[in-house]
Motif scaffolding. Sequence first.
Motif, short mmCIF file in Angstrom:
data_model
loop_
_atom_site.label_atom_id
_atom_site.label_comp_id
_atom_site.label_asym_id
_atom_site.label_seq_id
_atom_site.Cartn_x
_atom_site.Cartn_y
_atom_site.Cartn_z
N SER A 1 38.11 35.14 28.08
CA SER A 1 37.33 36.12 28.83
C SER A 1 35.95 36.13 28.22
O SER A 1 35.78 36.49 27.05
N ARG B 1 44.93 43.56 34.97
CA ARG B 1 44.46 42.28 34.44
C ARG B 1 45.62 41.33 34.19
O ARG B 1 45.49 40.12 34.39
N ASN C 1 35.87 40.26 35.99
CA ASN C 1 36.63 41.51 35.80
C ASN C 1 36.11 42.64 36.69
O ASN C 1 36.85 43.56 37.03
#
Length: 474
Positions: A135, A35, A170
């Motif tokens: 996010s 990430r 993601n």
Amino acid sequence: MRIGMRLLLGYFLIVAIAAWFVLSIFVQEVKPGVRRATEGTLIDTATLLAEIGRDDLLSGSAQNGHLAQAFSRLHQRPLRANIAGIQKVRNEYHVYMTDAQGRVVFDSAGKALGQDYSRWNDVWLTLRGKYGARSTAAHPDDPESTVMYVAAPIRDQGNIIGVLSVGKPNLAMAPVIHRSERRILWAGGALLGIALLIGAIVVWWINRSIGMLSRYADSVTRDSPLPLPDPGSRELRKLAQALENMRLRLEGKKEIEHYVHALTHELKSPLAAVRGAAEILAEQPPPQVASRFIENILAQNARMQSLVEKLLTQARLENRVKIAPTTIDTGTLFSRLHDTRSTLLSAKRLRLDIDSPPIQCVGDADLIEQALGNLLDNAIDFTPEGGTLTLAAQATSAGVALSVADSGTGIPDYALPRIFERFYSLPRANGVKSSGLGLAFVQEVARLHQGEIVLRNRPHGGVEATLTLHRPFT
């Protein structure tokens, strides 16, 4: 539980705990690492697109500008990319652009146009000159639907006039994360397997070395101890040598006690005979009587001297650890034995047959000749006149077997368990008592050659004595 298994379990437990810590750290770092790498590409992309979208924002028609046209063409061109086994078939970026008030003026998905995004972290922070990222779950009921957004400011003459934010689900990173985790786990499993294999080999070697020492220590209590093993390690070799020194000391003390006891017992009879003869001679008997007792004294003295010499020979043999091996031809060996005892054979009218094909063995020639000579002497003593003796040699899978057979009366059953004891002997036909050291000498010769001596009664009468020389002495 055996010590080898304890060592293996302890070693494997240490390796497993260490591997678990290392693997857990690696696995835990895979997802954040991927990430972070993705976030780096997102900020680069957002900064680049912010420069492209600046003119669209200034024109007042961002939804129809160059950036919008580029995304429209991008959606019409499917991707066909194989990235290290991961198939990529579409563009996964979600891009939107807001004005200075945080209102969306362009959305690559076409869903948020005109909405107020001024309160989202990526937009709110970027409009204030800070690094903005967030996010957010695309579907509130699905925690796995989160999308990572990274924003870059759109500037005009040094002023922030808008924000361009790039997002990526993601889930798009999940294949990379799962593959990395799977490879790490596979590598960890292989590491544990290799560690277990190495541990098993080490434990096998330790068990083998300890087993060699244990068998050697156990053999000390038997009549034919094994030769000193070589465990292959300096420390274990020192332990083996210490055991050998202890064995030699204990056996030396035990043998001294045994020899003194046996010698005392064997000398009682000749000493008593000498004493009795001396007492009679002190009375000055007639010459013919004195001559008989003098002969008796000389005979008993010769018997004691022979006994002491054989004991010394036996003691020297038992203290030997190594021999000087040479190549021995059995035919030549048997011929020498026949020649040296031809007088005894003729006196009893005995026939000695030699059954020996061309066979060669390796050993100490003098010791083997003495040992076979002792066996042949016993065969001559216990075989009646007119009998037959046989010397034979045979190659076997274990080595070379040298045998002496006679046609005498055989060994009584009660004497078989004690036949190799020192000073134990059976009555001979001539009435002469032997020292009882001949077979003990043969047994020591067999031990030095890592072989064995076996006596058995033949089905048709007589005894067969077989001296086997095992490899590596064959």
